[in-house]
Design a protein around this motif. Structure first.
Motif, PDB file in Angstrom:
ATOM      1  N   ALA A 154       0.605  -1.354  -0.054  1.00 41.93           N
ATOM      2  CA  ALA A 154      -0.039   0.039   0.020  1.00 41.93           C
ATOM      3  C   ALA A 154       1.004   1.166  -0.027  1.00 41.93           C
ATOM      4  CB  ALA A 154      -0.771  -0.013   1.199  1.00 41.93           C
ATOM      5  N   LEU A 155       2.030   1.253   0.862  1.00 43.02           N
ATOM      6  CA  LEU A 155       2.882   2.234   0.805  1.00 43.02           C
ATOM      7  C   LEU A 155       3.719   2.744  -0.503  1.00 43.02           C
ATOM      8  CD1 LEU A 155       3.919   1.747   4.507  1.00 43.02           C
ATOM      9  CD2 LEU A 155       2.693   3.957   3.714  1.00 43.02           C
ATOM     10  N   MET A 156       3.719   1.805  -1.209  1.00 44.24           N
ATOM     11  CA  MET A 156       4.462   1.982  -2.572  1.00 44.24           C
ATOM     12  C   MET A 156       3.952   3.006  -3.658  1.00 44.24           C
ATOM     13  SD  MET A 156       7.215  -0.199  -2.897  1.00 44.24           S
ATOM     14  CE  MET A 156       7.617   0.037  -4.464  1.00 44.24           C
ATOM     15  N   CYS A 157       2.662   3.214  -3.214  1.00 43.55           N
ATOM     16  CA  CYS A 157       2.028   4.391  -4.256  1.00 43.55           C
ATOM     17  C   CYS A 157       2.235   6.045  -3.598  1.00 43.55           C
ATOM     18  CB  CYS A 157       0.634   4.005  -4.410  1.00 43.55           C
ATOM     19  SG  CYS A 157      -0.517   4.506  -2.898  1.00 43.55           S
ATOM     20  N   HIS A 158       3.166   5.944  -2.505  1.00 45.21           N
ATOM     21  CA  HIS A 158       3.275   7.077  -1.784  1.00 45.21           C
ATOM     22  C   HIS A 158       2.011   7.692  -1.597  1.00 45.21           C
ATOM     23  CE1 HIS A 158       7.619   7.734  -3.548  1.00 45.21           C
ATOM     24  NE2 HIS A 158       7.683   6.939  -2.669  1.00 45.21           N
ATOM     25  N   PRO A 159       1.031   7.211  -0.410  1.00 42.05           N
ATOM     26  CA  PRO A 159      -0.239   7.547  -0.488  1.00 42.05           C
ATOM     27  C   PRO A 159      -0.231   8.923   0.490  1.00 42.05           C
ATOM     28  CG  PRO A 159       0.209   5.808   0.976  1.00 42.05           C
ATOM     29  CD  PRO A 159       1.440   5.749   0.338  1.00 42.05           C
ATOM     30  N   THR A 160      -1.103   9.657   0.164  1.00 45.49           N
ATOM     31  CA  THR A 160      -1.361  10.918   1.067  1.00 45.49           C
ATOM     32  C   THR A 160      -2.161  10.435   2.347  1.00 45.49           C
ATOM     33  OG1 THR A 160      -1.602  12.230  -1.087  1.00 45.49           O
ATOM     34  CG2 THR A 160      -2.752  13.298   1.131  1.00 45.49           C
ATOM     35  N   LEU A 161      -3.207   9.557   1.856  1.00 46.10           N
ATOM     36  CA  LEU A 161      -4.052   9.084   3.024  1.00 46.10           C
ATOM     37  C   LEU A 161      -3.790   7.503   2.841  1.00 46.10           C
ATOM     38  CD1 LEU A 161      -6.231   9.158   5.185  1.00 46.10           C
ATOM     39  CD2 LEU A 161      -7.977   9.239   3.451  1.00 46.10           C
ATOM     40  N   LEU A 162      -3.583   6.982   3.973  1.00 47.80           N
ATOM     41  CA  LEU A 162      -3.539   5.370   4.231  1.00 47.80           C
ATOM     42  C   LEU A 162      -4.526   4.882   5.225  1.00 47.80           C
ATOM     43  CD1 LEU A 162      -1.934   2.627   3.713  1.00 47.80           C
ATOM     44  CD2 LEU A 162      -0.499   3.165   5.852  1.00 47.80           C
ATOM     45  N   LEU A 163      -5.483   3.875   4.649  1.00 47.00           N
ATOM     46  CA  LEU A 163      -6.472   3.326   5.488  1.00 47.00           C
ATOM     47  C   LEU A 163      -6.049   2.159   6.006  1.00 47.00           C
ATOM     48  CD1 LEU A 163      -9.649   4.175   3.257  1.00 47.00           C
ATOM     49  CD2 LEU A 163      -8.614   5.674   4.970  1.00 47.00           C
ATOM     50  N   LEU A 164      -6.270   1.664   7.315  1.00 47.51           N
ATOM     51  CA  LEU A 164      -5.649   0.376   7.846  1.00 47.51           C
ATOM     52  C   LEU A 164      -6.736  -0.077   8.439  1.00 47.51           C
ATOM     53  CD1 LEU A 164      -2.133   1.562   9.475  1.00 47.51           C
ATOM     54  CD2 LEU A 164      -2.563   0.169   7.261  1.00 47.51           C
ATOM     55  N   ASP A 165      -7.332  -1.460   8.060  1.00 48.78           N
ATOM     56  CA  ASP A 165      -8.489  -1.929   8.818  1.00 48.78           C
ATOM     57  C   ASP A 165      -8.084  -3.193   9.440  1.00 48.78           C
ATOM     58  OD1 ASP A 165     -11.030  -2.817   9.302  1.00 48.78           O
ATOM     59  OD2 ASP A 165     -11.836  -3.338   7.429  1.00 48.78           O
ATOM     60  N   GLU A 166      -7.854  -2.975  10.839  1.00 45.23           N
ATOM     61  CA  GLU A 166      -7.550  -4.303  11.719  1.00 45.23           C
ATOM     62  C   GLU A 166      -6.110  -4.862  11.456  1.00 45.23           C
ATOM     63  OE1 GLU A 166      -9.536  -4.411  14.210  1.00 45.23           O
ATOM     64  OE2 GLU A 166     -11.517  -4.239  13.899  1.00 45.23           O
ATOM     65  N   PRO A 167      -5.226  -3.937  11.270  1.00 39.81           N
ATOM     66  CA  PRO A 167      -3.931  -4.523  10.968  1.00 39.81           C
ATOM     67  C   PRO A 167      -3.412  -5.689  11.984  1.00 39.81           C
ATOM     68  CG  PRO A 167      -3.824  -2.250  11.734  1.00 39.81           C
ATOM     69  CD  PRO A 167      -5.300  -2.558  11.730  1.00 39.81           C
ATOM     70  N   SER A 168      -4.041  -5.569  13.360  1.00 39.40           N
ATOM     71  CA  SER A 168      -3.254  -6.559  14.198  1.00 39.40           C
ATOM     72  C   SER A 168      -4.209  -7.715  14.387  1.00 39.40           C
ATOM     73  CB  SER A 168      -3.085  -5.974  15.484  1.00 39.40           C
ATOM     74  OG  SER A 168      -4.157  -5.750  16.202  1.00 39.40           O
ATOM     75  N   MET A 169      -5.186  -7.874  13.736  1.00 37.88           N
ATOM     76  CA  MET A 169      -6.100  -8.912  13.916  1.00 37.88           C
ATOM     77  C   MET A 169      -5.573 -10.281  13.625  1.00 37.88           C
ATOM     78  SD  MET A 169      -9.873  -9.985  12.123  1.00 37.88           S
ATOM     79  CE  MET A 169     -10.488  -8.375  12.878  1.00 37.88           C
ATOM     80  N   GLY A 170      -5.559 -11.409  14.587  1.00 40.97           N
ATOM     81  CA  GLY A 170      -5.016 -12.651  14.274  1.00 40.97           C
ATOM     82  C   GLY A 170      -3.567 -12.763  14.464  1.00 40.97           C
ATOM     83  N   LEU A 171      -2.755 -11.676  14.836  1.00 40.35           N
ATOM     84  CA  LEU A 171      -1.292 -11.822  14.884  1.00 40.35           C
ATOM     85  C   LEU A 171      -0.929 -12.125  16.310  1.00 40.35           C
ATOM     86  CD1 LEU A 171      -0.152  -8.698  12.518  1.00 40.35           C
ATOM     87  CD2 LEU A 171      -0.862 -11.025  11.840  1.00 40.35           C
ATOM     88  N   ALA A 172       0.435 -12.771  16.416  1.00 44.33           N
ATOM     89  CA  ALA A 172       1.254 -13.021  17.447  1.00 44.33           C
ATOM     90  C   ALA A 172       1.635 -11.552  18.125  1.00 44.33           C
ATOM     91  CB  ALA A 172       2.420 -13.723  17.331  1.00 44.33           C
ATOM     92  N   PRO A 173       1.382 -11.627  19.568  1.00 45.36           N
ATOM     93  CA  PRO A 173       1.936 -10.264  19.949  1.00 45.36           C
ATOM     94  C   PRO A 173       3.132  -9.686  19.522  1.00 45.36           C
ATOM     95  CG  PRO A 173       1.314 -11.877  22.080  1.00 45.36           C
ATOM     96  CD  PRO A 173       1.264 -12.604  20.471  1.00 45.36           C
ATOM     97  N   ILE A 174       4.344 -10.428  19.303  1.00 47.67           N
ATOM     98  CA  ILE A 174       5.555  -9.929  18.923  1.00 47.67           C
ATOM     99  C   ILE A 174       5.253  -9.215  17.500  1.00 47.67           C
ATOM    100  CG2 ILE A 174       6.173 -11.937  17.969  1.00 47.67           C
ATOM    101  CD1 ILE A 174       9.068 -10.975  18.952  1.00 47.67           C
ATOM    102  N   MET A 175       4.363  -9.754  16.744  1.00 54.38           N
ATOM    103  CA  MET A 175       4.302  -9.248  15.292  1.00 54.38           C
ATOM    104  C   MET A 175       3.349  -7.845  15.414  1.00 54.38           C
ATOM    105  SD  MET A 175       5.051 -10.050  12.440  1.00 54.38           S
ATOM    106  CE  MET A 175       5.718 -11.569  12.216  1.00 54.38           C
ATOM    107  N   VAL A 176       2.431  -8.017  16.483  1.00 49.39           N
ATOM    108  CA  VAL A 176       1.504  -6.737  16.716  1.00 49.39           C
ATOM    109  C   VAL A 176       2.502  -5.536  17.038  1.00 49.39           C
ATOM    110  CG1 VAL A 176      -0.276  -5.896  18.176  1.00 49.39           C
ATOM    111  CG2 VAL A 176      -0.624  -8.289  17.239  1.00 49.39           C
ATOM    112  N   GLU A 177       3.278  -5.939  17.948  1.00 46.21           N
ATOM    113  CA  GLU A 177       4.504  -4.774  18.365  1.00 46.21           C
ATOM    114  C   GLU A 177       5.125  -4.415  17.092  1.00 46.21           C
ATOM    115  OE1 GLU A 177       8.238  -5.179  20.926  1.00 46.21           O
ATOM    116  OE2 GLU A 177       6.350  -5.977  22.006  1.00 46.21           O
TER     117      GLU A 177
END
Length: 240
Positions: A154-177
């Protein structure tokens, strides 16, 4: 010129007789990291899908403006050309493409070959695990690795606005961090972010401002750090 990157006025979304979003107002200003928190089914993802024009057939009312222009008439696939990118819930990587190919797809609106390769190298530096597996099919990655890839793409397009929908869902704590470390870094780079997240504590710690959504309505809004100390937020979302 307004500092509003995103402005939502009176948004309503109804599926038949069920009102998923009941007339909300929300705004995100240039350079802000704004979070939208709430329980499952509150209407958060529906709100993001209304912004990006990716809702299934339903009745939508209200106005959504991006950089002062209405979004209603735009096709969702054109949004990336306008520097609006979204990392959807469930990541949405191209499973039968390699990591490297996924990143190239994120830059499909660009034609600066050297710049694209420099950006890919930059995200490989942020996510070394992706570099190690650059020729691997995205569908064979772990959930955390796919989330890294979805964010970098998503960041490859150099966004002005980035929308993130539940990026931590289902991830291990170290990955969430790690994911939240990158979210904070992206914000510090000046990219405007709207973050939908169930992990209210991490979201509020990272964000500048916050909105609380309950049953399709915005019930609270204000300074994110202040909400960490609000007894209502603590009782409902922070387990205190």
């Amino acid at each position: 010129m307004s500092d509003n990157i995103l402005k939502i006025d009176g948004l309503q979304v109804a599926y038949g007789g069920i009102k998923a979003v009941k007339g909300i107002d929300l705004e995100v200003n240039r350079g802000e990291l704004v979070t939208l928190i709430g329980a499952n089914g509150a209407g958060k993802t529906t709100t993001l899908k209304a912004i990006t024009g990716t809702l299934p057939p339903c009745k939508v009312a209200g106005t959504i403006s991006y950089q002062g222009q209405p979004l209603a008439s735009n096709k969702s696939f054109k949004l990336v050309q306008q520097k609006l990118a979204m990392v959807p819930e469930g990541r949405g990587v191209f499973t039968r493409m390699t990591i490297h190919e996924n990143l190239l797809m994120g830059a499909y609106t660009r034609n600066d070959k050297a710049g694209i390769e420099a950006d890919i190298d930059g995200w490989y530096a942020v996510f070394p695990r992706l570099k190690e597996r650059s020729a691997q099919l995205a569908g064979t990655l772990s959930g955390g690795e796919q989330q890294m890839l979805a964010m970098a793409r998503a960041l490859m397009c150099h966004p002005t606005l980035l929308l993130l929908d539940e990026p931590s869902m289902g991830l291990a704590p170290i990955m969430v961090e790690k994911i939240f470390e990158v979210i904070r870094d992206v914000s510090q780079r000046g990219i405007t972010v709207l973050l939908v997240e169930q992990n209210a504590r991490l979201a509020l710690q990272a964000a500048h401002r916050a909105y609380v959504m309950e049953s399709g309505l915005i019930t609270m809004s204000g300074d994110a750090r202040a909400m960490l100390d609000d007894p209502r937020v603590q009782a409902a979302y922070l387990g205190e």
